[in-house]
Design a protein around this motif. Sequence first.
Motif, PDB file in Angstrom:
ATOM      1  N   GLN A 298       0.833  -1.202   0.000  1.00 58.47           N
ATOM      2  CA  GLN A 298       0.000   0.000   0.000  1.00 58.47           C
ATOM      3  C   GLN A 298       0.869   1.255   0.000  1.00 58.47           C
ATOM      4  OE1 GLN A 298      -2.462  -0.545   3.434  1.00 58.47           O
ATOM      5  NE2 GLN A 298      -3.925  -1.886   2.383  1.00 58.47           N
ATOM      6  N   LEU A 299       1.955   1.195   0.782  1.00 61.95           N
ATOM      7  CA  LEU A 299       2.873   2.327   0.848  1.00 61.95           C
ATOM      8  C   LEU A 299       3.528   2.555  -0.512  1.00 61.95           C
ATOM      9  CD1 LEU A 299       4.070   4.479   2.689  1.00 61.95           C
ATOM     10  CD2 LEU A 299       5.818   2.848   3.368  1.00 61.95           C
ATOM     11  N   VAL A 300       3.948   1.459  -1.149  1.00 64.83           N
ATOM     12  CA  VAL A 300       4.553   1.585  -2.490  1.00 64.83           C
ATOM     13  C   VAL A 300       3.525   2.183  -3.445  1.00 64.83           C
ATOM     14  CG1 VAL A 300       5.394   0.249  -4.468  1.00 64.83           C
ATOM     15  CG2 VAL A 300       6.293  -0.214  -2.190  1.00 64.83           C
ATOM     16  N   GLU A 301       2.257   1.713  -3.351  1.00 63.58           N
ATOM     17  CA  GLU A 301       1.204   2.267  -4.224  1.00 63.58           C
ATOM     18  C   GLU A 301       1.034   3.762  -3.985  1.00 63.58           C
ATOM     19  OE1 GLU A 301      -2.792   0.564  -4.377  1.00 63.58           O
ATOM     20  OE2 GLU A 301      -1.884  -1.428  -4.381  1.00 63.58           O
ATOM     21  N   ARG A 302       0.997   4.154  -2.707  1.00 63.23           N
ATOM     22  CA  ARG A 302       0.848   5.574  -2.384  1.00 63.23           C
ATOM     23  C   ARG A 302       2.038   6.379  -2.897  1.00 63.23           C
ATOM     24  NH1 ARG A 302      -1.166   5.069   3.550  1.00 63.23           N
ATOM     25  NH2 ARG A 302       1.012   5.522   3.942  1.00 63.23           N
ATOM     26  N   ILE A 303       3.246   5.791  -2.702  1.00 65.63           N
ATOM     27  CA  ILE A 303       4.454   6.494  -3.183  1.00 65.63           C
ATOM     28  C   ILE A 303       4.386   6.657  -4.697  1.00 65.63           C
ATOM     29  CG2 ILE A 303       6.945   6.248  -3.502  1.00 65.63           C
ATOM     30  CD1 ILE A 303       7.037   5.041  -0.663  1.00 65.63           C
ATOM     31  N   VAL A 304       3.984   5.555  -5.382  1.00 67.77           N
ATOM     32  CA  VAL A 304       3.877   5.635  -6.848  1.00 67.77           C
ATOM     33  C   VAL A 304       2.844   6.687  -7.239  1.00 67.77           C
ATOM     34  CG1 VAL A 304       3.134   4.341  -8.898  1.00 67.77           C
ATOM     35  CG2 VAL A 304       4.706   3.301  -7.277  1.00 67.77           C
ATOM     36  N   LEU A 305       1.690   6.682  -6.523  1.00 71.15           N
ATOM     37  CA  LEU A 305       0.658   7.690  -6.819  1.00 71.15           C
ATOM     38  C   LEU A 305       1.177   9.104  -6.523  1.00 71.15           C
ATOM     39  CD1 LEU A 305      -2.631   6.021  -5.518  1.00 71.15           C
ATOM     40  CD2 LEU A 305      -2.020   6.501  -7.884  1.00 71.15           C
ATOM     41  N   GLU A 306       1.833   9.261  -5.370  1.00 68.84           N
ATOM     42  CA  GLU A 306       2.371  10.576  -5.005  1.00 68.84           C
ATOM     43  C   GLU A 306       3.428  11.010  -6.020  1.00 68.84           C
ATOM     44  OE1 GLU A 306       1.484  12.730  -2.554  1.00 68.84           O
ATOM     45  OE2 GLU A 306      -0.133  11.344  -2.044  1.00 68.84           O
ATOM     46  N   LYS A 307       4.231  10.050  -6.427  1.00 70.58           N
ATOM     47  CA  LYS A 307       5.271  10.359  -7.419  1.00 70.58           C
ATOM     48  C   LYS A 307       4.623  10.764  -8.737  1.00 70.58           C
ATOM     49  CE  LYS A 307       9.514   8.282  -9.176  1.00 70.58           C
ATOM     50  NZ  LYS A 307      10.301   7.069  -9.273  1.00 70.58           N
ATOM     51  N   ALA A 308       3.558  10.010  -9.088  1.00 67.52           N
ATOM     52  CA  ALA A 308       2.854  10.346 -10.337  1.00 67.52           C
ATOM     53  C   ALA A 308       2.215  11.729 -10.217  1.00 67.52           C
ATOM     54  CB  ALA A 308       1.807   9.278 -10.650  1.00 67.52           C
ATOM     55  N   LYS A 309       1.621  12.047  -9.036  1.00 66.96           N
ATOM     56  CA  LYS A 309       1.027  13.371  -8.814  1.00 66.96           C
ATOM     57  C   LYS A 309       2.099  14.453  -8.890  1.00 66.96           C
ATOM     58  CE  LYS A 309      -2.834  12.274  -5.742  1.00 66.96           C
ATOM     59  NZ  LYS A 309      -3.325  12.455  -4.377  1.00 66.96           N
ATOM     60  N   ALA A 310       3.237  14.146  -8.212  1.00 65.86           N
ATOM     61  CA  ALA A 310       4.331  15.118  -8.208  1.00 65.86           C
ATOM     62  C   ALA A 310       4.848  15.332  -9.630  1.00 65.86           C
ATOM     63  CB  ALA A 310       5.448  14.646  -7.289  1.00 65.86           C
ATOM     64  N   ALA A 311       4.950  14.255 -10.384  1.00 64.20           N
ATOM     65  CA  ALA A 311       5.416  14.373 -11.776  1.00 64.20           C
ATOM     66  C   ALA A 311       4.405  15.170 -12.585  1.00 64.20           C
ATOM     67  CB  ALA A 311       5.632  12.980 -12.372  1.00 64.20           C
ATOM     68  N   ALA A 312       3.100  14.914 -12.310  1.00 59.79           N
ATOM     69  CA  ALA A 312       2.057  15.655 -13.040  1.00 59.79           C
ATOM     70  C   ALA A 312       2.115  17.128 -12.648  1.00 59.79           C
ATOM     71  CB  ALA A 312       0.688  15.058 -12.730  1.00 59.79           C
ATOM     72  N   GLN A 313       2.342  17.420 -11.361  1.00 58.01           N
ATOM     73  CA  GLN A 313       2.432  18.818 -10.914  1.00 58.01           C
ATOM     74  C   GLN A 313       3.658  19.490 -11.514  1.00 58.01           C
ATOM     75  OE1 GLN A 313       2.358  18.601  -6.653  1.00 58.01           O
ATOM     76  NE2 GLN A 313       0.108  18.611  -6.539  1.00 58.01           N
ATOM     77  N   ILE A 314       4.770  18.725 -11.526  1.00 57.75           N
ATOM     78  CA  ILE A 314       6.002  19.285 -12.112  1.00 57.75           C
ATOM     79  C   ILE A 314       5.762  19.558 -13.588  1.00 57.75           C
ATOM     80  CG2 ILE A 314       8.382  18.721 -12.775  1.00 57.75           C
ATOM     81  CD1 ILE A 314       8.635  17.304 -10.060  1.00 57.75           C
ATOM     82  N   ASN A 315       5.112  18.655 -14.253  1.00 58.22           N
ATOM     83  CA  ASN A 315       4.799  18.841 -15.674  1.00 58.22           C
ATOM     84  C   ASN A 315       3.917  20.085 -15.854  1.00 58.22           C
ATOM     85  OD1 ASN A 315       5.884  17.402 -17.705  1.00 58.22           O
ATOM     86  ND2 ASN A 315       4.293  15.838 -17.775  1.00 58.22           N
ATOM     87  N   GLU A 316       2.916  20.189 -14.997  1.00 62.34           N
ATOM     88  CA  GLU A 316       2.002  21.314 -15.064  1.00 62.34           C
ATOM     89  C   GLU A 316       2.749  22.631 -14.810  1.00 62.34           C
ATOM     90  OE1 GLU A 316      -1.846  22.680 -12.626  1.00 62.34           O
ATOM     91  OE2 GLU A 316      -1.756  20.531 -13.072  1.00 62.34           O
ATOM     92  N   MET A 317       3.664  22.582 -13.832  1.00 61.70           N
ATOM     93  CA  MET A 317       4.448  23.780 -13.545  1.00 61.70           C
ATOM     94  C   MET A 317       5.357  24.113 -14.715  1.00 61.70           C
ATOM     95  SD  MET A 317       5.738  23.583  -9.694  1.00 61.70           S
ATOM     96  CE  MET A 317       4.717  23.263  -8.344  1.00 61.70           C
ATOM     97  N   ASN A 318       5.969  23.089 -15.274  1.00 59.89           N
ATOM     98  CA  ASN A 318       6.842  23.318 -16.430  1.00 59.89           C
ATOM     99  C   ASN A 318       6.033  23.940 -17.581  1.00 59.89           C
ATOM    100  OD1 ASN A 318       9.209  22.495 -15.287  1.00 59.89           O
ATOM    101  ND2 ASN A 318       9.058  20.375 -16.037  1.00 59.89           N
ATOM    102  N   LEU A 319       4.817  23.422 -17.772  1.00 68.05           N
ATOM    103  CA  LEU A 319       3.965  23.972 -18.839  1.00 68.05           C
ATOM    104  C   LEU A 319       3.571  25.418 -18.520  1.00 68.05           C
ATOM    105  CD1 LEU A 319       1.639  20.944 -19.686  1.00 68.05           C
ATOM    106  CD2 LEU A 319       3.477  21.865 -21.073  1.00 68.05           C
ATOM    107  N   THR A 320       3.293  25.656 -17.239  1.00 67.12           N
ATOM    108  CA  THR A 320       2.918  27.009 -16.835  1.00 67.12           C
ATOM    109  C   THR A 320       4.108  27.938 -17.020  1.00 67.12           C
ATOM    110  OG1 THR A 320       1.416  26.103 -15.181  1.00 67.12           O
ATOM    111  CG2 THR A 320       2.015  28.404 -14.933  1.00 67.12           C
ATOM    112  N   VAL A 321       5.294  27.497 -16.623  1.00 61.43           N
ATOM    113  CA  VAL A 321       6.503  28.308 -16.771  1.00 61.43           C
ATOM    114  C   VAL A 321       6.760  28.554 -18.259  1.00 61.43           C
ATOM    115  CG1 VAL A 321       9.020  28.304 -16.489  1.00 61.43           C
ATOM    116  CG2 VAL A 321       7.541  27.633 -14.597  1.00 61.43           C
TER     117      VAL A 321
END
Length: 155
Positions: free
Chosen positions: A122-145
């Motif tokens: 479950q922790l690995v799943e959450r980490i993967v989800l958090e990582k995916a969210k973080a990657a999506a946020q980073i992508n979104e920020m990169n697009l915004t920048v």
Amino acid sequence: MDSVLVTRIHSAIRKRNALETEPFEELLAAQLARLASESALRQQNKALSASLLRLRHEAAESEHQALESALANSNKREEDLRAKVTDLTSDNELLRVELEHWKERLEASERKVESAEKEAAQLVERIVLEKAKAAAQINEMNLTVEALQNRGGGT
């Protein structure tokens, strides 16, 4: 003459009787000796029979004592073996109880491991989800920048 003749006849008869009685006396003496010998042999036979009977009795008594001793030893050995069986049964019961205890501990450990594995998954799943969210946020920020850079002239 008659008296001389009679004396001679008596003398001859006595001699003849003496000769005839000598073998009879010898036979009688031999018979008495044989009877005495047989009597002595009977006495000896009785004594030997009594000795044999006493020896048989002693042998039977000795054998009886040996059998009693062997029986006592056998009974003692049986008692010792029964005590060992009781001890081993008791030890076996203690080991069985201890084995049950260790089985319960192992099962509890296995449940803990399974639970920890589930938590880890479950922790690995959450980490993967958090990582995916973080990657999506980073992508979104990169697009915004990038969009901001494209709008503003590129700073």
